[in-house]
Scaffold this motif. Structure first.
Motif, PDB file in Angstrom:
ATOM      1  N   GLY A   1      -3.619  14.658  -5.937  1.00 46.02           N
ATOM      2  CA  GLY A   1      -2.477  13.760  -5.932  1.00 46.02           C
ATOM      3  C   GLY A   1      -2.146  13.210  -7.300  1.00 46.02           C
ATOM      4  O   GLY A   1      -1.438  12.209  -7.397  1.00 46.02           O
TER       5      GLY A   1
ATOM      6  N   LEU B   1       0.890   4.196  -2.911  1.00 42.95           N
ATOM      7  CA  LEU B   1       0.604   5.602  -2.631  1.00 42.95           C
ATOM      8  C   LEU B   1       1.770   6.499  -3.071  1.00 42.95           C
ATOM      9  O   LEU B   1       1.558   7.585  -3.617  1.00 42.95           O
ATOM     10  CB  LEU B   1       0.321   5.795  -1.142  1.00 42.95           C
ATOM     11  CG  LEU B   1      -1.062   5.350  -0.668  1.00 42.95           C
ATOM     12  CD1 LEU B   1      -1.107   5.267   0.853  1.00 42.95           C
ATOM     13  CD2 LEU B   1      -2.142   6.307  -1.175  1.00 42.95           C
TER      14      LEU B   1
ATOM     15  N   MET C   1       0.075  11.572   1.749  1.00 45.11           N
ATOM     16  CA  MET C   1      -0.071  10.146   2.029  1.00 45.11           C
ATOM     17  C   MET C   1       1.060   9.340   1.403  1.00 45.11           C
ATOM     18  O   MET C   1       1.486   8.319   1.952  1.00 45.11           O
ATOM     19  CB  MET C   1      -1.421   9.643   1.522  1.00 45.11           C
ATOM     20  CG  MET C   1      -2.598  10.251   2.276  1.00 45.11           C
ATOM     21  SD  MET C   1      -2.525   9.883   4.056  1.00 45.11           S
ATOM     22  CE  MET C   1      -3.749  11.030   4.684  1.00 45.11           C
ATOM     23  N   GLY C   2       1.569   9.792   0.261  1.00 46.89           N
ATOM     24  CA  GLY C   2       2.700   9.114  -0.358  1.00 46.89           C
ATOM     25  C   GLY C   2       3.937   9.164   0.509  1.00 46.89           C
ATOM     26  O   GLY C   2       4.673   8.171   0.630  1.00 46.89           O
TER      27      GLY C   2
ATOM     28  N   GLY D   1       0.807  -1.218   0.000  1.00 50.12           N
ATOM     29  CA  GLY D   1       0.000   0.000   0.000  1.00 50.12           C
ATOM     30  C   GLY D   1       0.835   1.259   0.000  1.00 50.12           C
ATOM     31  O   GLY D   1       0.524   2.228  -0.713  1.00 50.12           O
TER      32      GLY D   1
ATOM     33  N   THR E   1      -5.533  -0.328   2.046  1.00 50.89           N
ATOM     34  CA  THR E   1      -4.528   0.631   2.508  1.00 50.89           C
ATOM     35  C   THR E   1      -4.396   1.802   1.538  1.00 50.89           C
ATOM     36  O   THR E   1      -4.689   2.941   1.889  1.00 50.89           O
ATOM     37  CB  THR E   1      -3.161  -0.052   2.693  1.00 50.89           C
ATOM     38  OG1 THR E   1      -3.282  -1.119   3.641  1.00 50.89           O
ATOM     39  CG2 THR E   1      -2.119   0.940   3.217  1.00 50.89           C
ATOM     40  N   ALA E   2      -3.961   1.531   0.297  1.00 53.93           N
ATOM     41  CA  ALA E   2      -3.699   2.626  -0.642  1.00 53.93           C
ATOM     42  C   ALA E   2      -4.973   3.419  -0.962  1.00 53.93           C
ATOM     43  O   ALA E   2      -5.014   4.641  -0.790  1.00 53.93           O
ATOM     44  CB  ALA E   2      -3.069   2.071  -1.923  1.00 53.93           C
TER      45      ALA E   2
ATOM     46  N   GLY F   1      -2.600  13.620  -1.814  1.00 58.00           N
ATOM     47  CA  GLY F   1      -1.967  12.412  -2.334  1.00 58.00           C
ATOM     48  C   GLY F   1      -0.481  12.368  -2.032  1.00 58.00           C
ATOM     49  O   GLY F   1       0.070  11.318  -1.706  1.00 58.00           O
TER      50      GLY F   1
ATOM     51  N   ALA G   1       1.594   9.281  -6.160  1.00 59.83           N
ATOM     52  CA  ALA G   1       1.919  10.696  -5.941  1.00 59.83           C
ATOM     53  C   ALA G   1       3.046  11.162  -6.856  1.00 59.83           C
ATOM     54  O   ALA G   1       3.152  12.354  -7.154  1.00 59.83           O
ATOM     55  CB  ALA G   1       2.301  10.927  -4.481  1.00 59.83           C
TER      56      ALA G   1
ATOM     57  N   TYR H   1      -6.462   5.118   2.285  1.00 56.12           N
ATOM     58  CA  TYR H   1      -5.785   6.320   2.765  1.00 56.12           C
ATOM     59  C   TYR H   1      -5.802   7.443   1.731  1.00 56.12           C
ATOM     60  O   TYR H   1      -5.693   8.624   2.091  1.00 56.12           O
ATOM     61  CB  TYR H   1      -4.363   5.997   3.214  1.00 56.12           C
ATOM     62  CG  TYR H   1      -4.335   5.532   4.650  1.00 56.12           C
ATOM     63  CD1 TYR H   1      -4.423   6.450   5.691  1.00 56.12           C
ATOM     64  CD2 TYR H   1      -4.267   4.180   4.974  1.00 56.12           C
ATOM     65  CE1 TYR H   1      -4.426   6.039   7.012  1.00 56.12           C
ATOM     66  CE2 TYR H   1      -4.279   3.757   6.290  1.00 56.12           C
ATOM     67  CZ  TYR H   1      -4.354   4.693   7.306  1.00 56.12           C
ATOM     68  OH  TYR H   1      -4.377   4.284   8.616  1.00 56.12           O
ATOM     69  N   PHE H   2      -5.954   7.102   0.455  1.00 54.84           N
ATOM     70  CA  PHE H   2      -6.185   8.148  -0.539  1.00 54.84           C
ATOM     71  C   PHE H   2      -7.502   8.856  -0.234  1.00 54.84           C
ATOM     72  O   PHE H   2      -7.583  10.085  -0.228  1.00 54.84           O
ATOM     73  CB  PHE H   2      -6.209   7.541  -1.939  1.00 54.84           C
ATOM     74  CG  PHE H   2      -6.651   8.511  -3.003  1.00 54.84           C
ATOM     75  CD1 PHE H   2      -5.770   9.464  -3.483  1.00 54.84           C
ATOM     76  CD2 PHE H   2      -7.941   8.476  -3.507  1.00 54.84           C
ATOM     77  CE1 PHE H   2      -6.178  10.380  -4.465  1.00 54.84           C
ATOM     78  CE2 PHE H   2      -8.354   9.384  -4.480  1.00 54.84           C
ATOM     79  CZ  PHE H   2      -7.465  10.332  -4.956  1.00 54.84           C
TER      80      PHE H   2
END
Length: 300
Positions: free
Chosen positions: A299, A44, A175-176, A40, A215-216, A172, A48, A219-220
Motif C-alpha cells: 500500500g 487509509l 482498505m483505502g 481512520g 482503525t487505520a 492498502g 494508499a 485495518y492496514f
C-alpha cells in the motif's frame, strides 16, 4: 514467513483497546464511532494515495457502504438489546457468516478444524461477555436482527476485501477504498450527532487514537493479514478483540471477571491458537502468491 495470522491478531488487539479509550470522553457513542471512521478512513485513503483511484470498483464501493452500515447496525443493536447480547450476536455471527459467504460465493470451503474452533471461540466469546452481567434492553428481537445484519455486513466487506487482495490488488488500496468511502458516508452522521467535543484536547486526542491506531493501523494490519490468511480464519482470529477489551477492563479500569467470563476467556484463547496454527498439508489459498508478490502490495 507465515505472519498473516499475527497481523490479524495485532489488528484485533488494537480494536480491543477502542472501548477503554472511548471511556476517556463523554461524547455520544455514535458520534465517537463516526469520528473514528472519518479519521481512520481518511488516513487509509491518504496512505494508499492514487492507488485508491486505480483499484476502485463497484464491488469495493458496495463494500464501503457495508463498512458504514455495520457501524449503524451495531449501535442500533446494542441500543435495543444491551451491550452483552448485541455484541455477542454481532461479533459472534461475523465468523460464521464469513465462512458461509466464502464457501457459497467463492467455493472456499472451511475446514472441519475451523468449524470446531470457531464454534468454541464463539462460545467462549459469549461466556466472556455474558459473564459480565450486562442486561438486555426492551427490544430484543429487533436488536438481534440488527446485530445479525451487522455480522452479515462485516462478513460481506471482509470477504470482498479478501477476494480483491487474493486477485493481486494491493491491500492498502483495498482498505483505502473501503474505509475512505465509509468516511465520506459517515461525515453527515458526525455532523448530525455533533462534534463540539472534538474541540477539547482529550476529545481530540481520543478521536485521533481511535481513528489512526484502532482503525487505520488496525485495518492496514488486517489487510496485510488477509494476503496470507483465509478470510474465514481471519474472522475467527478477530474474536481476540473482546478478550483484549476484557483484559484492559481488568488491568486499567479495575473491573472484575466472573468465573464464567474467565472460563470463556480461556476457551477463546485456546480456540484462537487452534485456528492460528496452520494445518499440515494445507493447500495454499488460490491467488495467495500473486497477492504477496504484487507490486505495491504494502500500500505504499
Amino acid at each position: 514467513m507465515r505472519n498473516g495470522p499475527l497481523a490479524v491478531v495485532a489488528a484485533s488487539v488494537l480494536w480491543g483497546t477502542a472501548g477503554t479509550a472511548g471511556l476517556l470522553v463523554s461524547a455520544d457513542s455514535v458520534a465517537l464511532a463516526a469520528a473514528r471512521l472519518v479519521i481512520g478512513g481518511a488516513a487509509l485513503a491518504l496512505f494508499a494515495g492514487r492507488g485508491v483511484l486505480r483499484v476502485v470498483s463497484p464491488g469495493l464501493v458496495v463494500a464501503a457502504v457495508a463498512v458504514a452500515a455495520y457501524q449503524l447496525c451495531f449501535f442500533a443493536a446494542v441500543g435495543r438489546t444491551g451491550v452483552a447480547i448485541g455484541t455477542v450476536v454481532a461479533i459472534g455471527s461475523g465468523p460464521v457468516f464469513t465462512g458461509l459467504l466464502s464457501w457459497l460465493l467463492h467455493g472456499e470451503r472451511p475446514s472441519g478444524r475451523w468449524a470446531l474452533a470457531t464454534t468454541a471461540a464463539v462460545s467462549g466469546c459469549t461466556a466472556l461477555i455474558v459473564g459480565g452481567g450486562a442486561q438486555a434492553g426492551g427490544q430484543v428481537v429487533s436488536g438481534v436482527l440488527f446485530a445479525l445484519l451487522g455480522g452479515l455486513l462485516y462478513a460481506f466487506y471482509a470477504v470482498t476485501a479478501a477476494r480483491a487482495i487474493s486477485a493481486g490488488v494491493p491491500s492498502g488500496a483495498v482498505m483505502g477504498v473501503l474505509f475512505g468511502g465509509a468516511a465520506v458516508i459517515m461525515l453527515p452522521v458526525l455532523a448530525w450527532r455533533g462534534g463540539a467535543w472534538l474541540a477539547e484536547p482529550r476529545g481530540l486526542l481520543t478521536a485521533l487514537y481511535l481513528g489512526l491506531a484502532a482503525t487505520a493501523l488496525a485495518y492496514f494490519l488486517y489487510g496485510r493479514g488477509l494476503r496470507t490468511t483465509p478470510v474465514a480464519t481471519a474472522a475467527t482470529l478477530a474474536l481476540a478483540e473482546p478478550a483484549v477489551a476484557a483484559l484492559l477492563g481488568l488491568a486499567v479500569l479495575g473491573e472484575h471477571l466472573a468465573p464464567l467470563s474467565v472460563a470463556g476467556l480461556v476457551l477463546l484463547a485456546i480456540s484462537l491458537v487452534a485456528v492460528a496454527v496452520p494445518e499440515r498439508g494445507a493447500a495454499p489459498r488460490p491467488g495467495r502468491e500473486v497477492a504477496a508478490a504484487a507490486p505495491g502490495g504494502e500500500g505504499r
